[in-house]
Design a protein around this motif. Structure first.
Motif, PDB file in Angstrom:
ATOM      1  N   THR A   1      18.463 -37.804  -7.692  1.00 42.12           N
ATOM      2  CA  THR A   1      18.303 -37.772  -6.253  1.00 42.12           C
ATOM      3  C   THR A   1      17.245 -36.739  -5.872  1.00 42.12           C
ATOM      4  OG1 THR A   1      19.464 -37.447  -4.136  1.00 42.12           O
ATOM      5  CG2 THR A   1      20.138 -36.050  -5.958  1.00 42.12           C
ATOM      6  N   HIS A   2      16.694 -36.905  -4.681  1.00 41.46           N
ATOM      7  CA  HIS A   2      15.809 -35.882  -4.116  1.00 41.46           C
ATOM      8  C   HIS A   2      16.577 -35.040  -3.104  1.00 41.46           C
ATOM      9  CE1 HIS A   2      15.687 -39.262  -1.270  1.00 41.46           C
ATOM     10  NE2 HIS A   2      15.566 -38.323  -0.346  1.00 41.46           N
ATOM     11  N   ASN A   3      17.846 -35.362  -2.876  1.00 39.86           N
ATOM     12  CA  ASN A   3      18.672 -34.721  -1.860  1.00 39.86           C
ATOM     13  C   ASN A   3      19.443 -33.546  -2.468  1.00 39.86           C
ATOM     14  OD1 ASN A   3      20.580 -34.026   0.090  1.00 39.86           O
ATOM     15  ND2 ASN A   3      20.884 -36.142   0.754  1.00 39.86           N
ATOM     16  N   ALA A   4      19.039 -32.335  -2.144  1.00 39.09           N
ATOM     17  CA  ALA A   4      19.658 -31.143  -2.734  1.00 39.09           C
ATOM     18  C   ALA A   4      21.134 -31.016  -2.368  1.00 39.09           C
ATOM     19  CB  ALA A   4      18.904 -29.889  -2.288  1.00 39.09           C
ATOM     20  N   THR A   5      21.552 -31.588  -1.247  1.00 38.15           N
ATOM     21  CA  THR A   5      22.957 -31.508  -0.850  1.00 38.15           C
ATOM     22  C   THR A   5      23.848 -32.238  -1.845  1.00 38.15           C
ATOM     23  OG1 THR A   5      22.341 -31.374   1.481  1.00 38.15           O
ATOM     24  CG2 THR A   5      24.594 -32.014   0.988  1.00 38.15           C
ATOM     25  N   ILE A   6      23.396 -33.388  -2.322  1.00 39.53           N
ATOM     26  CA  ILE A   6      24.186 -34.165  -3.276  1.00 39.53           C
ATOM     27  C   ILE A   6      24.421 -33.381  -4.560  1.00 39.53           C
ATOM     28  CG2 ILE A   6      24.122 -36.240  -4.734  1.00 39.53           C
ATOM     29  CD1 ILE A   6      22.731 -37.673  -2.419  1.00 39.53           C
ATOM     30  N   ALA A   7      23.463 -32.513  -4.917  1.00 38.88           N
ATOM     31  CA  ALA A   7      23.595 -31.720  -6.141  1.00 38.88           C
ATOM     32  C   ALA A   7      24.815 -30.808  -6.127  1.00 38.88           C
ATOM     33  CB  ALA A   7      22.335 -30.899  -6.365  1.00 38.88           C
ATOM     34  N   GLN A   8      25.355 -30.526  -4.940  1.00 36.43           N
ATOM     35  CA  GLN A   8      26.494 -29.625  -4.836  1.00 36.43           C
ATOM     36  C   GLN A   8      27.778 -30.211  -5.417  1.00 36.43           C
ATOM     37  OE1 GLN A   8      26.853 -27.809  -0.835  1.00 36.43           O
ATOM     38  NE2 GLN A   8      24.766 -28.491  -0.456  1.00 36.43           N
ATOM     39  N   MET A   9      27.826 -31.516  -5.674  1.00 41.18           N
ATOM     40  CA  MET A   9      29.039 -32.119  -6.203  1.00 41.18           C
ATOM     41  C   MET A   9      28.995 -32.276  -7.730  1.00 41.18           C
ATOM     42  SD  MET A   9      28.618 -36.070  -4.886  1.00 41.18           S
ATOM     43  CE  MET A   9      30.147 -36.591  -5.671  1.00 41.18           C
ATOM     44  N   ALA A  10      27.937 -31.769  -8.364  1.00 40.75           N
ATOM     45  CA  ALA A  10      27.775 -31.905  -9.809  1.00 40.75           C
ATOM     46  C   ALA A  10      28.370 -30.726 -10.567  1.00 40.75           C
ATOM     47  CB  ALA A  10      26.287 -32.029 -10.150  1.00 40.75           C
ATOM     48  N   ASP A  11      28.711 -30.976 -11.845  1.00 41.62           N
ATOM     49  CA  ASP A  11      29.033 -29.872 -12.747  1.00 41.62           C
ATOM     50  C   ASP A  11      27.778 -29.063 -13.036  1.00 41.62           C
ATOM     51  OD1 ASP A  11      31.835 -30.456 -13.356  1.00 41.62           O
ATOM     52  OD2 ASP A  11      31.080 -32.221 -14.414  1.00 41.62           O
ATOM     53  N   ARG A  12      26.657 -29.781 -13.181  1.00 41.33           N
ATOM     54  CA  ARG A  12      25.402 -29.135 -13.570  1.00 41.33           C
ATOM     55  C   ARG A  12      24.246 -29.794 -12.836  1.00 41.33           C
ATOM     56  NH1 ARG A  12      22.496 -29.516 -18.683  1.00 41.33           N
ATOM     57  NH2 ARG A  12      24.112 -30.953 -19.413  1.00 41.33           N
ATOM     58  N   VAL A  13      23.264 -28.982 -12.448  1.00 40.31           N
ATOM     59  CA  VAL A  13      22.095 -29.465 -11.721  1.00 40.31           C
ATOM     60  C   VAL A  13      20.848 -29.175 -12.556  1.00 40.31           C
ATOM     61  CG1 VAL A  13      20.756 -29.358  -9.588  1.00 40.31           C
ATOM     62  CG2 VAL A  13      23.240 -28.957  -9.535  1.00 40.31           C
ATOM     63  N   VAL A  14      20.105 -30.230 -12.868  1.00 40.45           N
ATOM     64  CA  VAL A  14      18.848 -30.097 -13.598  1.00 40.45           C
ATOM     65  C   VAL A  14      17.721 -30.410 -12.634  1.00 40.45           C
ATOM     66  CG1 VAL A  14      17.456 -30.933 -15.529  1.00 40.45           C
ATOM     67  CG2 VAL A  14      19.953 -30.762 -15.768  1.00 40.45           C
ATOM     68  N   GLU A  15      16.958 -29.378 -12.266  1.00 40.50           N
ATOM     69  CA  GLU A  15      15.890 -29.560 -11.277  1.00 40.50           C
ATOM     70  C   GLU A  15      14.566 -29.824 -11.984  1.00 40.50           C
ATOM     71  OE1 GLU A  15      14.106 -27.454  -7.227  1.00 40.50           O
ATOM     72  OE2 GLU A  15      15.662 -26.453  -8.407  1.00 40.50           O
ATOM     73  N   MET A  16      13.872 -30.875 -11.538  1.00 41.69           N
ATOM     74  CA  MET A  16      12.624 -31.283 -12.176  1.00 41.69           C
ATOM     75  C   MET A  16      11.453 -31.213 -11.207  1.00 41.69           C
ATOM     76  SD  MET A  16      13.788 -34.457 -14.620  1.00 41.69           S
ATOM     77  CE  MET A  16      12.217 -34.335 -15.501  1.00 41.69           C
ATOM     78  N   ARG A  17      10.287 -30.950 -11.764  1.00 44.31           N
ATOM     79  CA  ARG A  17       9.045 -30.940 -10.985  1.00 44.31           C
ATOM     80  C   ARG A  17       7.887 -31.200 -11.937  1.00 44.31           C
ATOM     81  NH1 ARG A  17       8.407 -28.267  -6.091  1.00 44.31           N
ATOM     82  NH2 ARG A  17      10.655 -28.672  -5.977  1.00 44.31           N
ATOM     83  N   ASP A  18       7.019 -32.120 -11.592  1.00 45.77           N
ATOM     84  CA  ASP A  18       5.800 -32.406 -12.370  1.00 45.77           C
ATOM     85  C   ASP A  18       6.095 -32.692 -13.840  1.00 45.77           C
ATOM     86  OD1 ASP A  18       4.228 -32.025 -10.079  1.00 45.77           O
ATOM     87  OD2 ASP A  18       4.082 -29.870 -10.456  1.00 45.77           O
ATOM     88  N   GLY A  19       7.166 -33.441 -14.093  1.00 50.41           N
ATOM     89  CA  GLY A  19       7.468 -33.863 -15.452  1.00 50.41           C
ATOM     90  C   GLY A  19       8.108 -32.821 -16.333  1.00 50.41           C
ATOM     91  N   THR A  20       8.519 -31.699 -15.748  1.00 49.13           N
ATOM     92  CA  THR A  20       9.165 -30.639 -16.525  1.00 49.13           C
ATOM     93  C   THR A  20      10.470 -30.226 -15.847  1.00 49.13           C
ATOM     94  OG1 THR A  20       8.025 -28.852 -15.337  1.00 49.13           O
ATOM     95  CG2 THR A  20       6.924 -29.752 -17.302  1.00 49.13           C
ATOM     96  N   ILE A  21      11.308 -29.524 -16.590  1.00 50.24           N
ATOM     97  CA  ILE A  21      12.556 -29.009 -16.046  1.00 50.24           C
ATOM     98  C   ILE A  21      12.328 -27.597 -15.538  1.00 50.24           C
ATOM     99  CG2 ILE A  21      14.906 -28.273 -16.620  1.00 50.24           C
ATOM    100  CD1 ILE A  21      15.098 -30.648 -18.489  1.00 50.24           C
ATOM    101  N   LEU A  22      12.540 -27.399 -14.229  1.00 47.59           N
ATOM    102  CA  LEU A  22      12.366 -26.077 -13.624  1.00 47.59           C
ATOM    103  C   LEU A  22      13.587 -25.198 -13.843  1.00 47.59           C
ATOM    104  CD1 LEU A  22      10.712 -26.670 -10.122  1.00 47.59           C
ATOM    105  CD2 LEU A  22       9.642 -25.837 -12.219  1.00 47.59           C
ATOM    106  N   SER A  23      14.774 -25.803 -13.713  1.00 46.79           N
ATOM    107  CA  SER A  23      16.005 -25.031 -13.870  1.00 46.79           C
ATOM    108  C   SER A  23      17.126 -25.945 -14.349  1.00 46.79           C
ATOM    109  CB  SER A  23      16.407 -24.353 -12.557  1.00 46.79           C
ATOM    110  OG  SER A  23      16.726 -25.316 -11.567  1.00 46.79           O
ATOM    111  N   ASN A  24      18.104 -25.334 -14.977  1.00 51.92           N
ATOM    112  CA  ASN A  24      19.254 -26.059 -15.512  1.00 51.92           C
ATOM    113  C   ASN A  24      20.459 -25.155 -15.286  1.00 51.92           C
ATOM    114  OD1 ASN A  24      21.209 -27.369 -17.064  1.00 51.92           O
ATOM    115  ND2 ASN A  24      19.768 -27.874 -18.708  1.00 51.92           N
ATOM    116  N   ARG A  25      21.214 -25.432 -14.235  1.00 53.69           N
ATOM    117  CA  ARG A  25      22.258 -24.494 -13.830  1.00 53.69           C
ATOM    118  C   ARG A  25      23.587 -25.205 -13.571  1.00 53.69           C
ATOM    119  NH1 ARG A  25      19.209 -25.708  -9.277  1.00 53.69           N
ATOM    120  NH2 ARG A  25      20.400 -26.218  -7.394  1.00 53.69           N
ATOM    121  N   LYS A  26      24.668 -24.470 -13.756  1.00 55.48           N
ATOM    122  CA  LYS A  26      25.998 -24.981 -13.442  1.00 55.48           C
ATOM    123  C   LYS A  26      26.371 -24.588 -12.020  1.00 55.48           C
ATOM    124  CE  LYS A  26      27.933 -25.021 -18.120  1.00 55.48           C
ATOM    125  NZ  LYS A  26      29.051 -24.550 -18.981  1.00 55.48           N
ATOM    126  N   ASN A  27      27.093 -25.458 -11.363  1.00 55.12           N
ATOM    127  CA  ASN A  27      27.630 -25.119 -10.055  1.00 55.12           C
ATOM    128  C   ASN A  27      28.893 -24.283 -10.233  1.00 55.12           C
ATOM    129  OD1 ASN A  27      25.846 -26.232  -8.146  1.00 55.12           O
ATOM    130  ND2 ASN A  27      26.738 -28.279  -8.381  1.00 55.12           N
TER     131      ASN A  27
END
Length: 242
Positions: A205-231
């Motif tokens: 998703t592109h919707n950051a709000t939806i990420a709040q319901m995940a165990d883990r959020v992997v944020e991507m930009r320009d074909g790479t992983i910017l961050s990999n964090r647990k909620n």
């Protein structure tokens, strides 16, 4: 419950150095650049990023719909792309459920008939009625897609994806064509599948709000992983507001 907690320590996918380059004539367009990612059994992961960040490409590679230009993907400790196309076909049929932004239901079939098509292809499937009941659509089982709202069609699509009891459920912008209220209902259905069946679930998703319901959020930009964090605290679909 104990067995489900134990499953969460097991690695389902392990991607190392995944790159993808699309060739358009003489032009090479990089979509992924040396991505490393692990997905654990039973977890709910959101791949978050804007359009063009590479999240759909990564999802398609994990689902065996696309192949990496370089790097390796292991599924349950086996190299996913080391065999023939038949190997990938069996992988998709037996292990992966897909949910896309558009529902791809067969218009001439009822909800239960759409789900039953998948049931007939799998040796480990649940009854179509059970799959529809999980997503709250059993009472609409005899309705055709044209008689269903967008959210109802998406829930039928989820039922179809989970009817074969896949190890992994991959969802590409599942609420992208829906309004906020309907989107929450669909997300609640996806969360219920993850919770009750223990299905490893990935939602892009592109919707950051939806990420709040995940165990883990992997944020991507320009074909790479910017961050990999647990909620620290997962929110329910009903708590989301965008």
């Amino acid at each position: 419950m104990a067995s489900k907690q134990k499953q969460k320590t097991q690695t389902v996918f392990k991607a190392k150095g995944i790159s993808k380059i699309y060739k358009m004539g003489e032009i090479q367009v990089p979509a992924l650049a040396s991505v490393d990612l692990e997905l654990m059994s039973g977890e709910f992961v959101v791949l978050l990023g804007p359009s063009g960040s590479g999240k759909s490409t990564l999802l398609n590679i994990l689902g065996g719909l696309d192949t990496p230009s370089s790097g390796e993907v292991q599924f349950q400790n086996q190299n996913l792309f080391s065999g023939e196309e038949e190997h990938l076909t069996l992988f998709r049929r037996n292990h992966v459920g897909f949910v896309f932004q558009f529902y791809n239901l067969i218009p001439s079939l009822t909800a239960i008939e759409n789900v039953s098509l998948v049931v007939e292809l799998s040796s480990n499937s649940m009854k179509a009625e059970m799959a529809l009941d999980l997503v709250g659509m059993l009472d609409r089982k005899e309705h055709f897609p044209a008689q269903l709202s967008g959210g109802e069609q998406q829930r039928v699509a989820i039922a179809r994806a989970i009817a074969k009891r896949p190890d992994v459920l991959l969802c590409d912008e599942p609420t992208g064509a829906l309004d906020f209220k309907t989107g929450r209902i669909v997300l609640d259905a996806i969360s219920k599948v993850n919770r009750e069946l223990g299905t490893t679930t990935v939602v892009i998703t592109h919707n950051a709000t939806i990420a709040q319901m995940a165990d883990r959020v992997v944020e991507m930009r320009d074909g790479t992983i910017l961050s990999n964090r647990k909620n620290v605290r997962k929110k329910t679909a009903g708590e989301l507001n965008w």
